[in-house]
Design a protein around this motif. Structure first.
Motif, PDB file in Angstrom:
ATOM      1  N   ILE A 133      22.106  12.301  10.450  1.00 54.80           N
ATOM      2  CA  ILE A 133      21.334  12.112   9.220  1.00 54.80           C
ATOM      3  C   ILE A 133      22.053  12.792   8.058  1.00 54.80           C
ATOM      4  CG2 ILE A 133      19.163  12.632   8.045  1.00 54.80           C
ATOM      5  CD1 ILE A 133      18.860  10.494  10.136  1.00 54.80           C
ATOM      6  N   PHE A 134      22.521  14.008   8.275  1.00 58.79           N
ATOM      7  CA  PHE A 134      23.261  14.757   7.258  1.00 58.79           C
ATOM      8  C   PHE A 134      24.699  14.896   7.734  1.00 58.79           C
ATOM      9  CE2 PHE A 134      18.839  16.118   6.992  1.00 58.79           C
ATOM     10  CZ  PHE A 134      18.578  15.839   5.656  1.00 58.79           C
ATOM     11  N   ASP A 135      25.626  14.637   6.819  1.00 58.07           N
ATOM     12  CA  ASP A 135      27.042  14.714   7.184  1.00 58.07           C
ATOM     13  C   ASP A 135      27.514  16.147   7.346  1.00 58.07           C
ATOM     14  OD1 ASP A 135      27.393  11.949   7.212  1.00 58.07           O
ATOM     15  OD2 ASP A 135      27.835  11.887   5.060  1.00 58.07           O
ATOM     16  N   THR A 136      26.934  17.065   6.581  1.00 57.51           N
ATOM     17  CA  THR A 136      27.367  18.465   6.644  1.00 57.51           C
ATOM     18  C   THR A 136      26.152  19.387   6.677  1.00 57.51           C
ATOM     19  OG1 THR A 136      27.405  18.754   4.247  1.00 57.51           O
ATOM     20  CG2 THR A 136      29.434  17.927   5.273  1.00 57.51           C
ATOM     21  N   ASP A 137      26.391  20.631   7.052  1.00 56.84           N
ATOM     22  CA  ASP A 137      25.338  21.645   7.025  1.00 56.84           C
ATOM     23  C   ASP A 137      24.887  21.902   5.588  1.00 56.84           C
ATOM     24  OD1 ASP A 137      25.377  21.897   9.755  1.00 56.84           O
ATOM     25  OD2 ASP A 137      26.625  23.707   9.756  1.00 56.84           O
ATOM     26  N   GLU A 138      25.814  21.772   4.631  1.00 47.05           N
ATOM     27  CA  GLU A 138      25.475  21.980   3.226  1.00 47.05           C
ATOM     28  C   GLU A 138      24.463  20.930   2.753  1.00 47.05           C
ATOM     29  OE1 GLU A 138      28.726  21.966   4.319  1.00 47.05           O
ATOM     30  OE2 GLU A 138      28.905  24.147   4.246  1.00 47.05           O
ATOM     31  N   GLU A 139      24.631  19.678   3.174  1.00 46.28           N
ATOM     32  CA  GLU A 139      23.673  18.626   2.812  1.00 46.28           C
ATOM     33  C   GLU A 139      22.294  18.939   3.384  1.00 46.28           C
ATOM     34  OE1 GLU A 139      25.026  14.777   3.967  1.00 46.28           O
ATOM     35  OE2 GLU A 139      26.620  14.742   2.475  1.00 46.28           O
ATOM     36  N   LEU A 140      22.250  19.406   4.610  1.00 41.83           N
ATOM     37  CA  LEU A 140      20.984  19.795   5.225  1.00 41.83           C
ATOM     38  C   LEU A 140      20.345  20.937   4.445  1.00 41.83           C
ATOM     39  CD1 LEU A 140      18.811  19.814   7.406  1.00 41.83           C
ATOM     40  CD2 LEU A 140      20.343  21.233   8.791  1.00 41.83           C
ATOM     41  N   ASP A 141      21.140  21.952   4.089  1.00 44.90           N
ATOM     42  CA  ASP A 141      20.612  23.083   3.324  1.00 44.90           C
ATOM     43  C   ASP A 141      20.058  22.639   1.972  1.00 44.90           C
ATOM     44  OD1 ASP A 141      21.260  24.809   5.367  1.00 44.90           O
ATOM     45  OD2 ASP A 141      23.174  25.437   4.469  1.00 44.90           O
ATOM     46  N   GLU A 142      20.775  21.727   1.287  1.00 45.59           N
ATOM     47  CA  GLU A 142      20.290  21.220  -0.012  1.00 45.59           C
ATOM     48  C   GLU A 142      18.966  20.484   0.166  1.00 45.59           C
ATOM     49  OE1 GLU A 142      23.184  18.833  -2.052  1.00 45.59           O
ATOM     50  OE2 GLU A 142      24.752  20.343  -1.760  1.00 45.59           O
ATOM     51  N   PHE A 143      18.862  19.693   1.201  1.00 50.67           N
ATOM     52  CA  PHE A 143      17.621  18.963   1.462  1.00 50.67           C
ATOM     53  C   PHE A 143      16.471  19.933   1.725  1.00 50.67           C
ATOM     54  CE2 PHE A 143      14.669  17.256   4.639  1.00 50.67           C
ATOM     55  CZ  PHE A 143      14.111  16.222   3.899  1.00 50.67           C
TER      56      PHE A 143
END
Length: 68
Positions: free
Chosen positions: A45-55
């Motif tokens: 769903i998220f390409d990176t851990d950073e994308e998950l954190d932003e979400f």
């Protein structure tokens, strides 16, 4: 002499809206009900851990805005 279309309807079918539209779209796409939370789980769903954190930050902030 009449110029009307007796017996012929010139009206277009009424477009679907609301629940009728949702049901028709679900039927067309063969949508099935969710039976467990596992049905929603998937990788990528998220390409990176950073994308998950932003979400997650966005989600927590949005939830807090209605508390005041």
């Amino acid at each position: 002499m009449t110029t009307g279309n007796a017996g012929h309807s010139s009206e277009l079918p009424r477009p679907l809206d609301g629940p009728a539209l949702a049901e028709e779209l679900a039927r067309q796409k063969d949508v099935q009900p969710i039976h467990s939370i596992d049905d929603l789980a998937c990788d990528g769903i998220f390409d990176t851990d950073e994308e998950l954190d932003e979400f997650l930050e966005f989600t927590y902030a949005a939830r807090r805005t209605d508390l005041a």
